[in-house]
Design an enzyme around this catalytic site. Structure first.
Site, PDB file in Angstrom:
ATOM      1  N   ASP A  45       0.832  -1.199   0.000  1.00  0.00           N
ATOM      2  CA  ASP A  45       0.000   0.000   0.000  1.00  0.00           C
ATOM      3  C   ASP A  45       0.874   1.261   0.000  1.00  0.00           C
ATOM      4  O   ASP A  45       1.732   1.448   0.859  1.00  0.00           O
ATOM      5  CB  ASP A  45      -0.874  -0.025   1.267  1.00  0.00           C
ATOM      6  CG  ASP A  45      -2.099   0.848   1.179  1.00  0.00           C
ATOM      7  OD1 ASP A  45      -2.004   1.939   0.597  1.00  0.00           O
ATOM      8  OD2 ASP A  45      -3.144   0.454   1.721  1.00  0.00           O
ATOM      9  N   THR A  84      -7.014   3.331  -1.712  1.00  0.00           N
ATOM     10  CA  THR A  84      -6.739   1.932  -1.393  1.00  0.00           C
ATOM     11  C   THR A  84      -7.726   0.972  -2.029  1.00  0.00           C
ATOM     12  O   THR A  84      -7.342  -0.014  -2.666  1.00  0.00           O
ATOM     13  CB  THR A  84      -6.736   1.739   0.133  1.00  0.00           C
ATOM     14  OG1 THR A  84      -5.751   2.601   0.702  1.00  0.00           O
ATOM     15  CG2 THR A  84      -6.445   0.305   0.509  1.00  0.00           C
ATOM     16  N   ASN A 105     -12.651   4.786  -1.593  1.00  0.00           N
ATOM     17  CA  ASN A 105     -12.738   4.079  -0.312  1.00  0.00           C
ATOM     18  C   ASN A 105     -14.146   4.199   0.274  1.00  0.00           C
ATOM     19  O   ASN A 105     -14.692   3.253   0.821  1.00  0.00           O
ATOM     20  CB  ASN A 105     -11.729   4.641   0.686  1.00  0.00           C
ATOM     21  CG  ASN A 105     -10.306   4.234   0.357  1.00  0.00           C
ATOM     22  OD1 ASN A 105     -10.060   3.311  -0.421  1.00  0.00           O
ATOM     23  ND2 ASN A 105      -9.353   4.925   0.956  1.00  0.00           N
ATOM     24  N   ARG A 168     -10.247  -3.787   3.423  1.00  0.00           N
ATOM     25  CA  ARG A 168     -10.540  -3.501   2.017  1.00  0.00           C
ATOM     26  C   ARG A 168      -9.480  -4.071   1.087  1.00  0.00           C
ATOM     27  O   ARG A 168      -9.785  -4.411  -0.060  1.00  0.00           O
ATOM     28  CB  ARG A 168     -10.722  -2.004   1.794  1.00  0.00           C
ATOM     29  CG  ARG A 168      -9.607  -1.083   2.261  1.00  0.00           C
ATOM     30  CD  ARG A 168     -10.059   0.367   2.111  1.00  0.00           C
ATOM     31  NE  ARG A 168      -9.085   1.351   2.581  1.00  0.00           N
ATOM     32  CZ  ARG A 168      -9.066   1.856   3.810  1.00  0.00           C
ATOM     33  NH1 ARG A 168      -9.950   1.430   4.699  1.00  0.00           N
ATOM     34  NH2 ARG A 168      -8.178   2.772   4.171  1.00  0.00           N
ATOM     35  N   HIS A 340      -1.631   2.292  -5.110  1.00  0.00           N
ATOM     36  CA  HIS A 340      -1.436   3.684  -5.515  1.00  0.00           C
ATOM     37  C   HIS A 340      -0.055   4.112  -5.057  1.00  0.00           C
ATOM     38  O   HIS A 340       0.623   3.389  -4.319  1.00  0.00           O
ATOM     39  CB  HIS A 340      -2.506   4.603  -4.902  1.00  0.00           C
ATOM     40  CG  HIS A 340      -2.632   4.466  -3.409  1.00  0.00           C
ATOM     41  ND1 HIS A 340      -1.694   4.968  -2.531  1.00  0.00           N
ATOM     42  CD2 HIS A 340      -3.577   3.870  -2.641  1.00  0.00           C
ATOM     43  CE1 HIS A 340      -2.057   4.685  -1.287  1.00  0.00           C
ATOM     44  NE2 HIS A 340      -3.191   4.005  -1.328  1.00  0.00           N
TER      45      HIS A 340
END
Length: 550
Positions: A45, A84, A105, A168, A340
């Protein structure tokens, strides 16, 4: 041990690497290579392509192994919604947010009974127990299958498991048909409602609780991190020198440090044995979401000792995972990417050749914009808000329909467009009418980037984009910078594949994260209907034979 013999695995690796000799009377197609027994899909992440390139020379562990494979240094999360959930949704579905429905998100549903109208990307809000900050975790909002789902449809014996620092991440990479999923939930690793935690996760949670209660010292600074070990003022505090000490009882210091990624890898290693991953003729998928880089990037930025320590530690953490796979004799293919990138703190950027980097100021609130819109158009929502949202992203009240809705959106867009730090503004009507982009992702216009993130139901009525280098909030300790923009520092991510015997390869041509799933599908020999993916298969064999032409 896996069913595949060492000889078969070796032959498969040679064929993939293009090192099996070809004779004049043989056809030009290579000998059939067995598919890998296990896909290990790793998302780090907020690992931008820039960070990966910056520290690559210092890696000696798992990141070094990945960097020795087939490396695509200009990977793109090509859409504008560089957060995310959307980012993770592209990796193993092979589809962009415009198709898979994961546009942010959180998004707003103006017709929702919730006071704030917010819907979390990885929840089942139809469950009355679910809320934005305590969701009933689910992949219900994901509109398409993941690679793990496709494999299970092809062979019910295939296993699809996920573990991540965020729910997530696990949901968007694992999808709907997960045999197991675990994620960090504030103080411990959790799983789906109604499922019991296995003993190895309960044991790890107990160990983490004991560590938090006792506290732990700061991390040592690797010698190669000393160059970035200096303080930079941000408001009334500094960034650049923090080394992640964990005072006794300070639970937040666990998740916001390299410790949480190490724990994520521990669960992944235990999952290998719990689910016997890679041990039969049905290929499995293990998805991993390492979240520490994101927490650290938000809190401390990218160019201080904090991020340097994090990446040095993560390199070793991923190395331990690969060692565990090697010890079990599993034939696996690993892929590395990110959901990202991110931007360093504007205060440090201003010292390093980017004086335009700054923080947003003077952007009117939704309430202020609504008041101006009502004054201009005479349209209001009575006692309810006319507009919902934050920053330059706005949703019109569900009770405003038809031509009035379009007038409100257009008027609000004009107000947002007039702010000096706003680069571009699009209405829902603008994006609904726009074609999907087809060119190289580095060449997409802002409108095309926004279109790749657009869902006609979930996306806002007004989408504004701040100028390059503008952070959308004031700094506070623990949150100094972010991502989520359409700019390439947020869109560019590394993509790297590794399998034993794979010839090293460097490919600078821009590719997309939606290319990962079709590449893995080809490697697995998984035949799917035309149009399943938005991306394309990448030939990772670095030889005369194309893995995408089987």
């Amino acid at each position: 041990m896996p069913v595949r013999s060492a000889l078969t695995t070796f032959a498969a690796a040679l064929a993939l690497a293009g090192t099996v000799p070809a004779f004049a009377d043989e056809p030009e197609t290579p000998p059939a290579a067995e598919p890998p027994a296990l896909v290990v899909a790793i998302s780090v992440d907020q690992l931008s392509a820039d960070l990966f390139a910056q520290y690559r020379q210092h890696f000696t562990g798992g990141l070094a192994r990945l960097a020795s494979g087939a490396v695509f240094g200009s990977g793109f999360q090509s859409h504008a919604a560089t957060e995310t959930c959307p980012g993770h949704s592209t990796i193993l579905t092979g589809t962009r947010p415009a198709r898979n429905g994961i546009v942010a998100n959180t998004w707003l549903d103006p017709s929702s009974d919730r006071k704030d109208k917010r819907i979390y990307c990885a929840e089942d809000e139809s469950d009355p127990r679910s809320s934005l900050y305590k969701p009933v975790v689910s992949a219900a909002h994901l509109k398409v299958p993941t690679l793990g789902t496709w494999l299970k449809r092809a062979n019910a014996k295939s296993r699809n498991v996920a573990v991540a620092g965020k729910d997530r991440s696990a949901m968007m990479m694992g999808g709907h048909d997960l045999d197991a999923a675990y994620w960090w939930d504030s103080k411990a690793f959790a799983t789906f409602d109604g499922r019991a935690l296995p003993s190895h996760v309960e044991k790890l949670n107990a160990q983490i609780a004991a560590r938090v209660a006792a506290g732990e010292p700061a991390y040592a600074v690797p010698a190669w991190c000393e160059a970035v070990n200096h303080a930079v003022p941000v408001g009334d505090f500094t960034v650049g020198t923090y080394r992640f000490p964990m005072a006794a009882g300070e639970g937040g210091a666990f998740a916001g440090s390299p410790r949480a990624d190490a724990a994520t890898a521990e669960i992944a290693i235990a999952l290998l044995d719990e689910h016997r991953l890679g041990e039969d003729d049905a290929p499995d998928v293990l998805s991993l979401g390492f979240s520490g880089t994101d927490y650290i990037g938000h809190a401390w930025g990218h160019e201080g000792v904090e991020m340097c320590i994090q990446l040095a530690t993560l390199d070793q953490t991923i190395g331990k995972l690969f060692d565990a796979l090697d010890q079990r004799g599993i034939d696996y293919v690993a892929v590395l990417t990110a959901d990202h990138g991110g931007l360093d703190t504007p205060e440090r950027l201003a010292q390093q050749g980017f004086p335009e980097a700054t923080r947003v100021s003077g952007l009117p609130s939704p309430e202020e914009i609504a008041a101006q819109v009502t004054a201009q158009t005479g349209i209001s929502a009575g006692d309810e808000p006319l507009l919902y949202g934050e920053g330059p992203e706005l949703y019109v009240n569900a009770g405003i329909t038809g031509e009035d809705r379009a007038r409100v959106a257009a008027a609000a867009a004009d107000i947002v467009r007039g702010h000096r730090q706003v680069e571009a503004v699009f209405t829902r009507a603008d994006l609904f009418a726009a074609p999907l982009p087809t060119a190289s992702p580095q060449d997409w216009t802002l409108a095309e980037r926004a279109r790749a993130s657009f869902d006609p139901v979930r996306s806002p009525d007004v989408l504004g984009m701040l100028k390059r280098g503008v952070i959308p909030f004031p700094a506070r300790k623990g949150l100094t910078t972010t991502h989520g923009s359409p700019w390439d520092y947020d869109r560019r991510v590394p993509i790297a594949f590794w399998r034993k015997g794979l010839t090293p390869m460097e490919q600078p041509v821009p590719v997309e994260t939606v290319d990962i799933a079709p590449t893995l599908a080809a490697l697995l020999g998984l035949t799917l209907p035309d149009g399943t993916f938005d991306g394309r298969c990448l030939d990772i064999a670095a030889g005369p034979h194309d893995i995408c032409r089987r």
